[in-house]
Enzyme design. Structure first.
Site, short mmCIF file in Angstrom:
data_model
loop_
_atom_site.label_atom_id
_atom_site.label_comp_id
_atom_site.label_asym_id
_atom_site.label_seq_id
_atom_site.Cartn_x
_atom_site.Cartn_y
_atom_site.Cartn_z
N SER A 102 0.84 -1.20 0.00
CA SER A 102 0.00 0.00 0.00
C SER A 102 0.87 1.24 0.00
O SER A 102 1.94 1.27 0.63
CB SER A 102 -0.90 0.03 1.24
OG SER A 102 -1.56 1.28 1.34
N TYR A 143 -3.05 -0.56 9.99
CA TYR A 143 -3.08 -1.07 8.63
C TYR A 143 -1.82 -0.71 7.85
O TYR A 143 -1.16 -1.59 7.28
CB TYR A 143 -4.32 -0.60 7.88
CG TYR A 143 -4.28 -0.91 6.41
CD1 TYR A 143 -4.42 -2.22 5.96
CD2 TYR A 143 -4.09 0.10 5.47
CE1 TYR A 143 -4.35 -2.52 4.61
CE2 TYR A 143 -4.03 -0.19 4.11
CZ TYR A 143 -4.16 -1.50 3.69
OH TYR A 143 -4.09 -1.78 2.35
#
Length: 284
Positions: A176, A189
């Site tokens: 990400s 996350y």
């Protein structure tokens, strides 16, 4: 992925349907080629969204694919779509936040479905609850750790040594853009994705000399069916990027296909940002 909180109610359902139809239209018109003919692939979390796009693009290039997810009906629909275009696909369901022994058993079932060997492993499945640090529940913490870090580790430990024995293979971890940017109310996350980037480098060093390439593809703010109700948030997030629009799942899938192909034979331990420039640039 990484696009803010999903909407709720009727608008969320409508947005989901629009995003899903747009993705399906693109996937249904994929050109076919032979660059991955003879290879087998396991794509985790491939019953929808980015994972579905990856599975269908790999299959369109000739790979035999295992489609996986929690929901057998959704996974089956993806496999059916692959077969309808002349590809080969199998469904192997799994809950990747399960105990490691169950994840190892999932790896064995996927291997068996693919005739005994997995040439390509794409660790795509992930969860991404957000919220203030103090509000993150114990269950959310456990799910993030188990799904985003532990499951890829267990799968690589189960499958990469056998790739190494055969002298070839490719692992792609889906990361990400948030792994290298501090974002308020979104701590754990991105931390799991930063961990995945480091595991990519470590695994490239460990397995690369035996012919197994390990790399990361890191999406930016991506328009998936699951965040269709967040179109305004996605637009705001990407307005100031060079691309000016959200990333498509297909963009991520094309990057994965290149990374696992022979064209990327010298690529080891790298992270590819497929994010429209959101991480590297500022236009204002």
């Amino acid at each position: 992925m990484d696009s803010g909180k999903p909407g709720t109610g009727r608008s969320a359902q409508h947005g989901h349907m629009q995003q899903n139809q747009a993705l399906q239209d693109l996937l249904d018109t994929l050109p076919l080629d032979e660059r991955l003919r003879g290879r087998t692939a396991l794509v985790t979390g491939s019953s929808n969204g980015i994972g579905e796009a990856i599975a269908r693009v790999l299959a369109a290039s000739g790979a035999e694919v295992v489609v996986s997810g929690r929901n057998p009906d959704r996974a089956g629909a993806v496999a059916d779509a692959i077969r309808a275009k002349g590809g080969t696909a199998h469904v192997v369901t799994a809950a990747l936040d399960a105990e490691p022994s169950e994840v190892r058993e999932f790896a064995a079932r996927a291997e068996a479905a693919l005739g005994g060997s997995v040439d390509i492993l794409v660790n795509n499945a992930g969860v991404y609850p957000g919220g203030a640090t103090a509000d993150v529940t114990d269950e959310e913490m456990q799910a993030l750790w188990a799904t985003n870090i532990r499951a890829p580790h267990v799968l690589v430990a189960a499958l990469a040594p056998r790739m190494a024995e055969r002298g070839h293979g490719s692992v792609v971890n889906i990361g990400s853009w948030m792994a290298r940017v501090g974002v308020p109310n979104k701590g754990l996350y991105p931390a799991t994705k930063a961990a995945i980037e480091q595991l990519t480098r470590a695994w490239a060093a460990e397995y690369g000399p035996s012919g197994v390439r390990v790399n990361t593809v890191a999406p930016g703010a991506t328009a998936t069916p699951g965040n269709g109700a967040s179109a305004d948030i996605l637009a705001a997030m990407t307005k100031g990027t060079p691309a000016g629009v959200p990333v498509r799942p297909l963009d991520i899938a094309y990057a994965v296909r290149w990374v696992v192909s022979d064209e990327a034979a010298s690529v080891h331990g790298a992270t590819f940002d497929i994010d429209g420039g959101i991480h590297a640039t500022r236009l204002g």
